[in-house]
Design a protein around this motif. Structure first.
Motif, PDB file in Angstrom:
ATOM      1  N   HIS A  21       0.775  -0.998   0.047  1.00 15.76           N
ATOM      2  CA  HIS A  21      -0.157  -0.096  -0.078  1.00 15.76           C
ATOM      3  C   HIS A  21       0.731   1.316   0.127  1.00 15.76           C
ATOM      4  CE1 HIS A  21      -3.388   2.647   0.745  1.00 15.76           C
ATOM      5  NE2 HIS A  21      -2.667   3.304   1.978  1.00 15.76           N
ATOM      6  N   SER A 107      -2.166  -5.632  -5.314  1.00  9.08           N
ATOM      7  CA  SER A 107      -3.112  -4.699  -5.170  1.00  9.08           C
ATOM      8  C   SER A 107      -3.065  -3.766  -6.695  1.00  9.08           C
ATOM      9  CB  SER A 107      -3.132  -3.833  -3.955  1.00  9.08           C
ATOM     10  OG  SER A 107      -3.788  -2.783  -3.923  1.00  9.08           O
ATOM     11  N   HIS A 234      -7.616  -5.369  -4.070  1.00  9.76           N
ATOM     12  CA  HIS A 234      -6.879  -5.584  -2.800  1.00  9.76           C
ATOM     13  C   HIS A 234      -7.074  -6.966  -2.381  1.00  9.76           C
ATOM     14  CE1 HIS A 234      -6.101  -1.487  -1.480  1.00  9.76           C
ATOM     15  NE2 HIS A 234      -7.635  -1.192  -1.790  1.00  9.76           N
TER      16      HIS A 234
END
Length: 257
Positions: A21, A107, A234
Motif C-alpha cells: 500500500h 493490489s 486489494h
C-alpha cells in the motif's frame, strides 16, 4: 487447491500488504504529465527492494517489469516503457505485487493524469465502489460467485461493463492460487468462502463493451472497442465477520459505507 491461512501467516500477509500500500501511494504521487511509465516502474522496484521485499511481477512467467502500467484502453498488464510518456487527461492503472518473507500481496488502482474528464473520473469511482460492493458479500458461508455478481450488478446499473475474460484469484505463498474470483455471474455458485481464505478481488471495468484482446507483446490486454478501462484490487482475508483488507491498512467499513 485452496489453502487456509492461520493467524501467523495472515500476519505476514498483513505486513506485506501494508508495505505494498505504501509503495502504491508513493507511485501514485508521481503520476504527472511528462513522466514515463518506465520511470514509475524503476521507482517502484527500488522502493520495494529498499524495504527488504521482492517485486513479485518481475520475471513472473517472463513479465519484464516490477509493476503493470495500463493507459486508457489498456485493461491490465501494460508493460512500462521509456517511450510511454503520460499526457494530461489520460488515466493510468497501476498494478503491483511484492513478496515479503515468502508471502505475497497484490493490489491495483487507477488514477488520472492531471485533469481528466468527468466521465473518466466517474469510471474510476465506480470501479472502486464496485470493489466495496463486492466486499459486502465476501463473508464466511457465502459463495465465490456472490462476489462477481455484486461487482456486475453495481457496475451495470451505472452504465459500465465488467471485463469477463480476466478475474481475481486466491493468493498466499503464490501470487495466483485457487480459487478464481470472477467479476460477473449469478450468485450462489462456486466454493463457499471460509475463514482464513485469502483472495484478491479486482474489478476491471470498461466504459464501453466488456470484450478484450491481447496485443502482440503477449501481455497488454486492451478493450476491443478502444473504450477506457479502470482497475481496482486489494488482497483480503475472509474472517468470521467483516473481511479484512490486507493491502489497505487502517480501513474501517464505516469510512466507506
Amino acid at each position: 487447491m485452496i489453502t487456509i491461512k492461520n493467524s501467523a501467516q495472515i500476519g505476514k500477509m498483513r505486513e506485506a500488504g501494508a508495505m505494498l500500500h505504501d509503495v502504491l501511494m508513493q507511485v501514485k504521487q508521481r503520476v504527472v504529465p511528462g513522466v514515463t511509465t518506465k520511470e514509475l516502474d524503476q521507482f517502484a522496484e527500488k522502493l520495494i527492494r529498499s524495504y527488504g521485499a521482492t517485486p513479485s511481477f518481475l520475471n513472473y512467467e517472463g513479465y519484464p517489469a516490477s509493476i503493470c502500467t495500463s493507459v486508457d484502453s489498456q485493461v491490465v498488464h501494460g508493460i512500462p516503457s521509456q517511450h510511454t510518456v503520460l499526457r494530461e487527461g489520460q488515466i493510468l492503472s497501476i498494478d503491483a505485487g511484492l513478496i515479503l518473507d515468502g508471502w505475497q500481496s497484490d493490489s491495483a488502482l487507477t488514477v488520472g493524469v492531471g485533469r481528466i474528464s468527468e466521465e473518466a473520473q466517474r469510471l474510476i469511482d465506480v470501479t472502486e465502489q464496485s470493489f466495496f460492493a463486492a466486499l459486502e458479500v465476501a463473508r464466511e458461508g457465502n459463495r465465490i460467485s456472490d462476489i462477481g455478481h455484486a461487482v456486475q450488478q453495481y457496475v451495470e446499473e451505472r452504465g459500465f461493463s465488467t471485463v469477463r475474460a480476466l478475474c481475481g484469484h486466491g493468493i498466499g505463498r503464490e501470487m495466483h492460487e485457487d480459487p478464481s474470483v470472477p467479476n460477473y455471474g449469478e450468485p450462489g455458485h462456486g466454493v463457499r468462502l471460509r475463514k482464513g481464505m485469502t483472495i484478491c478481488i479486482e474489478p476491471m471495468i470498461a466504459a464501453g463493451d466488456y470484450r478484450v484482446k491481447t496485443l502482440r507483446d503477449g501481455w497488454t490486454v486492451v478493450t476491443c472497442d478502444g473504450s477506457l478501462c479502470s482497475h481496482y484490487e486489494h488482497t483480503i482475508v475472509i474472517t468470521d465477520g467483516a473481511p479484512e483488507l490486507l493491502s489497505l491498512p487502517g480501513y474501517h467499513k464505516e469510512e466507506k459505507r
